[in-house]
Motif scaffolding. Structure first.
Motif, PDB file in Angstrom:
ATOM      1  N   ALA A  66      26.347  -4.980   5.896  1.00  0.00           N
ATOM      2  CA  ALA A  66      25.334  -5.147   5.665  1.00  0.00           C
ATOM      3  C   ALA A  66      23.930  -4.488   5.762  1.00  0.00           C
ATOM      4  CB  ALA A  66      24.923  -6.844   4.907  1.00  0.00           C
ATOM      5  N   PRO A  67      23.467  -3.763   5.204  1.00  0.00           N
ATOM      6  CA  PRO A  67      22.454  -2.591   5.769  1.00  0.00           C
ATOM      7  C   PRO A  67      21.305  -3.643   6.637  1.00  0.00           C
ATOM      8  CG  PRO A  67      22.914  -1.905   2.943  1.00  0.00           C
ATOM      9  CD  PRO A  67      23.698  -3.797   3.719  1.00  0.00           C
ATOM     10  N   PHE A  68      20.515  -2.467   7.066  1.00  0.00           N
ATOM     11  CA  PHE A  68      19.004  -3.395   7.845  1.00  0.00           C
ATOM     12  C   PHE A  68      17.984  -3.367   6.810  1.00  0.00           C
ATOM     13  CE2 PHE A  68      22.368  -3.671  11.474  1.00  0.00           C
ATOM     14  CZ  PHE A  68      21.922  -5.216  12.537  1.00  0.00           C
ATOM     15  N   VAL A  69      17.444  -4.303   6.355  1.00  0.00           N
ATOM     16  CA  VAL A  69      16.415  -3.953   5.945  1.00  0.00           C
ATOM     17  C   VAL A  69      14.586  -3.608   7.102  1.00  0.00           C
ATOM     18  CG1 VAL A  69      14.702  -4.484   3.564  1.00  0.00           C
ATOM     19  CG2 VAL A  69      17.419  -5.079   4.035  1.00  0.00           C
ATOM     20  N   PRO A  70      14.325  -2.903   6.108  1.00  0.00           N
ATOM     21  CA  PRO A  70      12.814  -2.136   7.315  1.00  0.00           C
ATOM     22  C   PRO A  70      11.842  -3.465   6.682  1.00  0.00           C
ATOM     23  CG  PRO A  70      13.168  -0.760   5.698  1.00  0.00           C
ATOM     24  CD  PRO A  70      14.382  -1.687   5.986  1.00  0.00           C
ATOM     25  N   VAL A  71      11.392  -4.333   8.165  1.00  0.00           N
ATOM     26  CA  VAL A  71      10.376  -5.049   7.603  1.00  0.00           C
ATOM     27  C   VAL A  71       8.710  -5.080   7.947  1.00  0.00           C
ATOM     28  CG1 VAL A  71       9.866  -8.040   7.698  1.00  0.00           C
ATOM     29  CG2 VAL A  71      12.190  -6.891   7.304  1.00  0.00           C
ATOM     30  N   ARG A  72       8.445  -4.823   9.087  1.00  0.00           N
ATOM     31  CA  ARG A  72       7.217  -4.475   9.675  1.00  0.00           C
ATOM     32  C   ARG A  72       7.466  -3.452  10.470  1.00  0.00           C
ATOM     33  NH1 ARG A  72       7.233  -9.527  10.779  1.00  0.00           N
ATOM     34  NH2 ARG A  72       6.897  -9.961   9.126  1.00  0.00           N
ATOM     35  N   HIS A  73       6.684  -2.375  10.704  1.00  0.00           N
ATOM     36  CA  HIS A  73       6.506  -1.218  11.692  1.00  0.00           C
ATOM     37  C   HIS A  73       4.684  -1.316  12.293  1.00  0.00           C
ATOM     38  CE1 HIS A  73       9.271   0.617   8.614  1.00  0.00           C
ATOM     39  NE2 HIS A  73       9.455   1.480   9.363  1.00  0.00           N
ATOM     40  N   MET A  74       5.396  -1.292  13.755  1.00  0.00           N
ATOM     41  CA  MET A  74       3.463  -1.391  14.573  1.00  0.00           C
ATOM     42  C   MET A  74       4.095  -0.013  15.140  1.00  0.00           C
ATOM     43  SD  MET A  74       2.745  -3.518  16.819  1.00  0.00           S
ATOM     44  CE  MET A  74       3.718  -3.406  18.936  1.00  0.00           C
ATOM     45  N   ILE A  75       2.759   1.053  15.867  1.00  0.00           N
ATOM     46  CA  ILE A  75       2.685   1.769  16.605  1.00  0.00           C
ATOM     47  C   ILE A  75       1.834   1.384  18.105  1.00  0.00           C
ATOM     48  CG2 ILE A  75       1.572   4.200  16.554  1.00  0.00           C
ATOM     49  CD1 ILE A  75       1.479   4.033  13.552  1.00  0.00           C
ATOM     50  N   VAL A  76       2.086   1.821  18.450  1.00  0.00           N
ATOM     51  CA  VAL A  76       1.282   1.724  20.228  1.00  0.00           C
ATOM     52  C   VAL A  76       1.345   3.192  20.566  1.00  0.00           C
ATOM     53  CG1 VAL A  76       1.285   0.773  22.026  1.00  0.00           C
ATOM     54  CG2 VAL A  76       2.319  -1.013  20.508  1.00  0.00           C
ATOM     55  N   ALA A  87       7.452   0.776  17.182  1.00  0.00           N
ATOM     56  CA  ALA A  87       8.423  -0.378  16.717  1.00  0.00           C
ATOM     57  C   ALA A  87       8.609  -0.930  15.474  1.00  0.00           C
ATOM     58  CB  ALA A  87       7.842  -1.488  18.197  1.00  0.00           C
ATOM     59  N   VAL A  88       9.788  -0.999  15.245  1.00  0.00           N
ATOM     60  CA  VAL A  88       9.905  -1.155  13.950  1.00  0.00           C
ATOM     61  C   VAL A  88      11.258  -2.712  14.190  1.00  0.00           C
ATOM     62  CG1 VAL A  88      11.346  -0.866  11.997  1.00  0.00           C
ATOM     63  CG2 VAL A  88      10.459   1.131  13.024  1.00  0.00           C
ATOM     64  N   LEU A  89      10.673  -3.242  12.865  1.00  0.00           N
ATOM     65  CA  LEU A  89      12.132  -4.831  13.001  1.00  0.00           C
ATOM     66  C   LEU A  89      12.626  -4.323  11.706  1.00  0.00           C
ATOM     67  CD1 LEU A  89      12.168  -7.750  12.765  1.00  0.00           C
ATOM     68  CD2 LEU A  89      10.594  -8.462  12.093  1.00  0.00           C
ATOM     69  N   ASN A  93       1.317  -1.433   0.209  1.00  0.00           N
ATOM     70  CA  ASN A  93      -0.063  -0.040   0.264  1.00  0.00           C
ATOM     71  C   ASN A  93       0.016   1.260  -0.045  1.00  0.00           C
ATOM     72  OD1 ASN A  93      -2.624   1.587  -0.086  1.00  0.00           O
ATOM     73  ND2 ASN A  93      -2.743   1.214   2.121  1.00  0.00           N
ATOM     74  N   GLY A  94       1.921   1.118  -1.082  1.00  0.00           N
ATOM     75  CA  GLY A  94       2.496   2.534  -1.048  1.00  0.00           C
ATOM     76  C   GLY A  94       3.640   2.456   0.023  1.00  0.00           C
ATOM     77  N   LEU A  95       4.065   1.215   0.588  1.00  0.00           N
ATOM     78  CA  LEU A  95       5.921   1.457   1.596  1.00  0.00           C
ATOM     79  C   LEU A  95       6.123   0.395   0.549  1.00  0.00           C
ATOM     80  CD1 LEU A  95       3.869   2.516   4.504  1.00  0.00           C
ATOM     81  CD2 LEU A  95       5.376   4.228   3.933  1.00  0.00           C
ATOM     82  N   SER A  96       7.221   0.210   1.438  1.00  0.00           N
ATOM     83  CA  SER A  96       8.403  -0.712   1.187  1.00  0.00           C
ATOM     84  C   SER A  96       8.352  -1.777   1.936  1.00  0.00           C
ATOM     85  CB  SER A  96       9.403  -0.564   0.281  1.00  0.00           C
ATOM     86  OG  SER A  96      10.276   0.058   1.363  1.00  0.00           O
ATOM     87  N   PHE A  97       7.599  -1.563   2.978  1.00  0.00           N
ATOM     88  CA  PHE A  97       7.528  -2.453   4.380  1.00  0.00           C
ATOM     89  C   PHE A  97       6.532  -2.510   4.511  1.00  0.00           C
ATOM     90  CE2 PHE A  97       9.618   1.433   5.252  1.00  0.00           C
ATOM     91  CZ  PHE A  97       8.945   2.045   5.720  1.00  0.00           C
ATOM     92  N   ASP A  98       5.601  -3.275   5.811  1.00  0.00           N
ATOM     93  CA  ASP A  98       4.337  -3.407   6.191  1.00  0.00           C
ATOM     94  C   ASP A  98       4.512  -2.131   7.453  1.00  0.00           C
ATOM     95  OD1 ASP A  98       3.488  -5.552   4.743  1.00  0.00           O
ATOM     96  OD2 ASP A  98       4.214  -7.151   6.519  1.00  0.00           O
ATOM     97  N   LEU A  99       3.223  -1.545   7.225  1.00  0.00           N
ATOM     98  CA  LEU A  99       2.529  -1.117   8.336  1.00  0.00           C
ATOM     99  C   LEU A  99       1.475  -1.772   8.786  1.00  0.00           C
ATOM    100  CD1 LEU A  99       2.768   1.556  10.423  1.00  0.00           C
ATOM    101  CD2 LEU A  99       1.546   2.711   8.184  1.00  0.00           C
TER     102      LEU A  99
END
Length: 589
Positions: free
Chosen positions: A540-550, A562-564, A202-208
């Motif tokens: 090697a870089p860290f790739v953002p996979v998942r973001h969650m808001i609390v 919180a970002v994985l 949905n427009g981002l390269s990772f899960d929100l």
């Protein structure tokens, strides 16, 4: 005709003298008691687009041997700021060292900056003028003191909670879109991959994953820092400022109608307010640095219903005997049945004066009751001391930490490295899900609390170390097993760049959970974690996979994010890990 000219000249001279007097009054605070950071400051321009305040201070104070006491950035992101010093000699030295200095491909310019006028004087002058006030100021004037206090402390107080969550999620999505675009810009060879992922998310390269609301939205704060001052009717009050000093506001409003403070905490505030009103000492005034009573910090455990008070006071010229008398009066007052019924179990006293650069902060002195109160997260008990960091919303912290555990995909043979571990709350919450926890914290008192909390809960697979993450991370990682999960919950400003570099170059760190209470400040760290390899960032870089808001802070604009991140894998044809160009064996801590 000459008489008219003389009269005109007299009027002009009078107006000129009045103007000079007003201007002198605006800067009179510079000659009053106490040090002002406005007195010796410089304006620094030409800064690079991405930099951190911590790394700028390191450049100035460590590399160039300067002594900057404070950095003042404009509210809107810009390539300039103010740096403040203790005296004229240090300011001149800074101008000489910084003007023309090349940093991150940019040439800096530094020059002396004029002090800002006293906002209280400025506001009074504006109030006496006949100029039309802007719409916002008129709206504020028409609001009651109670409404303005709510606007200042809980700006979403009159918005339904479900609507608050939608607003916050939208704002974080917009912020992450900017970060995602920055990744696209910085990683030229991954643009097609990023664009493909955006179609899936949905427009981002990772899960929100969206936002998780707080189970408790009323009276949720377990810690508040209150100010002592006068309200708009000149009544001595313990509460919150109606606005910032920079806006010309020093009035304090009562907290009775605020919905993020518990009833028990409000009772404790009223008790202390009674004590202060009965004393013969005035509150501290930020306008002229006079007075004594500065503030009250209240910590309240919803688990044990215990309350801790830390009374803050400016000693001015009080003798030791007078201070001892005040301490005794506090002990007597808070030993009464009314105070005990309120739940006050611990009382501290702290003298607060203006610190100079390099001076250690003041310490709270224990007066009576327990030295700690006890709170609970995820079934574990934690002792909370006056200086301890503890999430301000205990109910939402349960959601945040459980979500972090699930996002991390931690295994029974994993080592969890808890960076900026504080009193060990996150690491101890992970302990039963992994083989070992290694915690890093720069505050010695917090490390003592973390060790005590491990013992309190019977946790034996946790070790805690004192030091800055950027200094001790390599040696701590040397104790880790092959599968390492790093947890980062830094202060609002984020991690030091050296710590980011250590994480990037520690290839055994496969997954990283980054928790931030200020996502806008953390974006720079996110960019550096995920940017392509360089001579400094060899791993090697860290790739953002998942973001969650609390939503840790209902009724305010703030959230926890919180970002994985997962380490990027670059397999070769044999299926082994191919090291990025420039990467060497020293990257394996």
């Amino acid at each position: 005709m000459s008489e008219i000219i003389e009269n005109t000249d007299s009027v002009s001279e009078l107006e000129s003298n009045e103007s000079k007097h007003e201007k002198k009054e605006e800067y009179a605070y510079l000659e009053k008691g106490g040090f002002s950071s406005e007195k010796f400051k410089i304006e620094l321009r030409g800064l690079p687009k991405f930099y951190g305040i911590v790394e700028l201070k390191k450049l100035m104070n460590e590399k160039l041997g300067l002594n900057a006491s404070k950095i003042k950035r404009p509210r809107v992101s810009s390539n300039w700021l103010f740096a403040c010093f203790q005296n004229e000699e240090e300011r001149n030295k800074a101008i000489t060292a910084l003007n023309g200095y090349s940093w991150k491909g940019k040439t800096l310019t530094a020059e002396e900056a004029k002090p800002a006028p006293d906002p209280l004087v400025r506001k009074r002058k504006q109030g006496n003028s006949n100029d039309a006030q802007d719409k916002k100021k008129k709206e504020m004037e028409n609001k009651s003191q109670e409404e303005r206090l709510k606007d200042a402390t809980t700006p979403y107080w009159n918005i339904p909670y479900e609507e608050q969550l939608k607003i916050k999620e939208k704002e974080i999505r917009q912020l992450l879109m900017k970060y995602d675009n920055e990744m696209w810009i910085k990683n030229f060879n991954k643009r097609s991959e990023i664009e493909a992922k955006r179609k899936l998310h949905n427009g981002l390269s990772f899960d929100l994953l969206g936002i998780k609301g707080s189970p408790v939205t009323e009276g949720y704060r377990n810690k508040c820092e209150f100010t002592v001052g006068y309200d708009e009717e000149n009544q001595l009050t313990v509460g919150f400022r109606l606005g910032a000093y920079a806006t010309g506001t020093i009035c304090v409003g009562p907290v009775a109608e605020l919905n993020h403070i518990s009833d028990a905490m409000k009772e404790a505030v009223i008790l202390f307010q009674d004590f202060v009103r009965k004393s013969n000492l005035p509150p501290f005034s930020p306008a002229d640095y006079s007075g004594h009573w500065k503030g009250l910090t209240v910590r309240h455990s919803s688990f044990s219903n215990e309350i801790m008070l830390i009374v803050l006071m400016h000693p001015q010229d009080l003798s030791q005997e007078e201070l001892d008398k005040i301490k005794k009066d506090l002990i007597d007052f808070f030993s009464t049945e009314e105070a005990v019924t309120c739940g006050i179990k611990s009382l501290y006293f702290e003298l607060v004066t203006k610190r100079k650069s390099g001076e250690e902060p003041s310490k709270a002195v224990h007066l009576m009751g327990a030295t700690h109160i006890v709170d609970s997260i995820l079934g574990l008990q934690f002792r909370v001391s006056p200086e301890a960091f503890f999430q301000v919303n205990t109910a939402a912290a349960n959601i945040l930490y459980q979500s972090a555990i699930e996002m991390s995909e931690v295994k029974s043979d994993s080592t969890v490295v808890d960076i900026c571990c504080g009193t060990g709350t996150i690491g101890l919450s992970f302990a039963k899900h992994c083989n070992k926890v290694l915690g890093l914290e720069m505050v010695p008192e917090a490390v003592k609390d973390a060790k005590a909390n491990a013992e309190l809960n019977g946790v034996t697979n946790c070790e805690f170390f004192t030091g800055k993450a950027e200094d001790i991370l390599p040696s701590v990682l040397a104790r880790a097993a092959s599968d390492v999960v790093a947890i980062v919950d830094p202060p609002r400003a984020g991690l030091h760049m050296r710590a980011i570099t250590q994480l990037r170059n520690a290839y055994r760190v496969k997954r990283l959970i980054y928790i931030s209470c200020s996502p806008a400040s953390a974006v720079k760290n996110f960019v550096d974690l995920s940017r392509q390899c360089s001579k400094t960032l060899r791993g090697a870089p860290f790739v953002p996979v998942r973001h969650m808001i609390v939503d840790m802070f209902p009724h305010t604009k703030h959230v926890e994010l919180a970002v994985l991140f997962e380490r990027e894998k670059i397999p070769d044809t044999s299926g082994n890990v191919e090291l990025p160009e420039g990467y060497n064996d020293y990257a394996y801590f």
